[in-house]
Motif scaffolding. Structure first.
Motif, PDB file in Angstrom:
ATOM      1  N   TRP A  39     -50.158  23.631  28.162  1.00  0.00           N
ATOM      2  CA  TRP A  39     -49.627  22.535  28.959  1.00  0.00           C
ATOM      3  C   TRP A  39     -48.821  21.535  28.150  1.00  0.00           C
ATOM      4  O   TRP A  39     -48.203  20.638  28.698  1.00  0.00           O
ATOM      5  CB  TRP A  39     -50.756  21.811  29.685  1.00  0.00           C
ATOM      6  N   LEU A  40     -48.819  21.664  26.832  1.00  0.00           N
ATOM      7  CA  LEU A  40     -48.034  20.755  26.006  1.00  0.00           C
ATOM      8  C   LEU A  40     -46.550  21.039  26.158  1.00  0.00           C
ATOM      9  O   LEU A  40     -46.150  22.177  26.401  1.00  0.00           O
ATOM     10  CB  LEU A  40     -48.423  20.917  24.527  1.00  0.00           C
ATOM     11  N   PRO A  41     -45.711  20.021  26.005  1.00  0.00           N
ATOM     12  CA  PRO A  41     -44.268  20.264  26.051  1.00  0.00           C
ATOM     13  C   PRO A  41     -43.855  21.235  24.950  1.00  0.00           C
ATOM     14  O   PRO A  41     -44.407  21.222  23.857  1.00  0.00           O
ATOM     15  CB  PRO A  41     -43.645  18.886  25.804  1.00  0.00           C
ATOM     16  N   VAL A  42     -42.898  22.055  25.286  1.00  0.00           N
ATOM     17  CA  VAL A  42     -42.397  23.023  24.323  1.00  0.00           C
ATOM     18  C   VAL A  42     -41.364  22.338  23.434  1.00  0.00           C
ATOM     19  O   VAL A  42     -40.445  21.689  23.912  1.00  0.00           O
ATOM     20  CB  VAL A  42     -41.742  24.219  25.058  1.00  0.00           C
ATOM     21  N   ALA A  43     -41.502  22.491  22.142  1.00  0.00           N
ATOM     22  CA  ALA A  43     -40.534  21.931  21.201  1.00  0.00           C
ATOM     23  C   ALA A  43     -39.668  23.069  20.707  1.00  0.00           C
ATOM     24  O   ALA A  43     -39.922  23.667  19.678  1.00  0.00           O
ATOM     25  CB  ALA A  43     -41.243  21.243  20.055  1.00  0.00           C
ATOM     26  N   GLY A  44     -38.671  23.419  21.476  1.00  0.00           N
ATOM     27  CA  GLY A  44     -37.830  24.554  21.141  1.00  0.00           C
ATOM     28  C   GLY A  44     -36.579  24.146  20.413  1.00  0.00           C
ATOM     29  O   GLY A  44     -36.357  22.978  20.108  1.00  0.00           O
ATOM     30  N   ALA A  45     -35.793  25.128  20.124  1.00  0.00           N
ATOM     31  CA  ALA A  45     -34.512  24.893  19.470  1.00  0.00           C
ATOM     32  C   ALA A  45     -33.567  24.183  20.430  1.00  0.00           C
ATOM     33  O   ALA A  45     -33.647  24.349  21.642  1.00  0.00           O
ATOM     34  CB  ALA A  45     -33.915  26.217  19.028  1.00  0.00           C
ATOM     35  N   GLU A  46     -32.682  23.390  19.871  1.00  0.00           N
ATOM     36  CA  GLU A  46     -31.692  22.695  20.688  1.00  0.00           C
ATOM     37  C   GLU A  46     -30.605  23.666  21.107  1.00  0.00           C
ATOM     38  O   GLU A  46     -30.363  24.671  20.432  1.00  0.00           O
ATOM     39  CB  GLU A  46     -31.079  21.550  19.890  1.00  0.00           C
ATOM     40  N   PRO A  47     -29.899  23.365  22.201  1.00  0.00           N
ATOM     41  CA  PRO A  47     -28.748  24.179  22.567  1.00  0.00           C
ATOM     42  C   PRO A  47     -27.711  24.141  21.445  1.00  0.00           C
ATOM     43  O   PRO A  47     -27.703  23.213  20.634  1.00  0.00           O
ATOM     44  CB  PRO A  47     -28.204  23.486  23.827  1.00  0.00           C
ATOM     45  N   PRO A  48     -26.811  25.123  21.406  1.00  0.00           N
ATOM     46  CA  PRO A  48     -25.753  25.108  20.379  1.00  0.00           C
ATOM     47  C   PRO A  48     -24.966  23.793  20.416  1.00  0.00           C
ATOM     48  O   PRO A  48     -24.825  23.166  21.459  1.00  0.00           O
ATOM     49  CB  PRO A  48     -24.867  26.290  20.788  1.00  0.00           C
ATOM     50  N   ALA A  49     -24.438  23.408  19.265  1.00  0.00           N
ATOM     51  CA  ALA A  49     -23.707  22.134  19.143  1.00  0.00           C
ATOM     52  C   ALA A  49     -22.541  22.054  20.128  1.00  0.00           C
ATOM     53  O   ALA A  49     -22.282  20.991  20.697  1.00  0.00           O
ATOM     54  CB  ALA A  49     -23.212  21.945  17.715  1.00  0.00           C
ATOM     55  N   SER A  50     -21.840  23.170  20.344  1.00  0.00           N
ATOM     56  CA  SER A  50     -20.705  23.152  21.279  1.00  0.00           C
ATOM     57  C   SER A  50     -21.172  22.876  22.701  1.00  0.00           C
ATOM     58  O   SER A  50     -20.494  22.176  23.463  1.00  0.00           O
ATOM     59  CB  SER A  50     -19.944  24.477  21.219  1.00  0.00           C
ATOM     60  N   VAL A  51     -22.344  23.389  23.063  1.00  0.00           N
ATOM     61  CA  VAL A  51     -22.905  23.138  24.396  1.00  0.00           C
ATOM     62  C   VAL A  51     -23.310  21.675  24.512  1.00  0.00           C
ATOM     63  O   VAL A  51     -23.004  21.017  25.507  1.00  0.00           O
ATOM     64  CB  VAL A  51     -24.105  24.073  24.676  1.00  0.00           C
ATOM     65  N   GLN A  52     -23.980  21.163  23.486  1.00  0.00           N
ATOM     66  CA  GLN A  52     -24.372  19.754  23.497  1.00  0.00           C
ATOM     67  C   GLN A  52     -23.150  18.851  23.653  1.00  0.00           C
ATOM     68  O   GLN A  52     -23.182  17.876  24.412  1.00  0.00           O
ATOM     69  CB  GLN A  52     -25.113  19.396  22.213  1.00  0.00           C
ATOM     70  N   ALA A  53     -22.082  19.178  22.958  1.00  0.00           N
ATOM     71  CA  ALA A  53     -20.862  18.368  23.034  1.00  0.00           C
ATOM     72  C   ALA A  53     -20.263  18.402  24.437  1.00  0.00           C
ATOM     73  O   ALA A  53     -19.899  17.353  24.988  1.00  0.00           O
ATOM     74  CB  ALA A  53     -19.842  18.850  22.002  1.00  0.00           C
TER      75      ALA A  53
END
Length: 132
Positions: A17-31
């Motif tokens: 039930w804990l929040p998942v700490a996954g990888a961030e989306p690719p930098a281009s997607v974040q931008a």
């Protein structure tokens, strides 16, 4: 039953039930997502969500929160994922989000954001200039 075994199982179930700490989306997607969120906030358009109209800043805040929640769970791998999973419809009611800008027609947020993403990618700017 062995108390350690029961405690271990309860701990394992609790961790689900804990929040998942996954990888961030690719930098281009974040931008691109950040550009779209900035565009939403500055658009001056009205956003229809779950039976209520909201201003562009409220819409941007809501979409950013949904994006952050989905990204933390590795559910955003492209800007299209953001549009489809966060900016298209309510996660609770399933009702489509709609957008009304100035005197133009009311359209789905999905189509509005996809059109703007296309212009951003091809022309390097948005088709509809944000309100200043």
């Amino acid at each position: 039953m062995n108390m350690r075994w029961v405690t271990g199982w309860l701990l394992m179930l609790g961790l689900l039930w804990l929040p998942v700490a996954g990888a961030e989306p690719p930098a281009s997607v974040q931008a691109e997502v950040n550009l779209l969120l900035g565009f939403v906030a500055g658009s001056g358009c009205a956003f229809y969500r779950n039976g209520t109209w909201h201003d562009s800043k409220e819409a941007q805040t809501h979409l950013r929160e949904k994006y952050q929640w989905l990204a933390a769970r590795n559910l955003i791998n492209s800007t299209e994922d953001f549009i489809e999973r966060a900016a298209t419809k309510s996660s609770f009611t399933g009702l489509a989000y709609r957008v009304k800008c100035n005197v133009g027609p009311t359209i789905t947020s999905n189509q509005w954001l996809r059109d703007e993403l296309t212009f951003l990618r091809t022309d390097g700017h948005f088709k509809i200039a944000p309100v200043k």
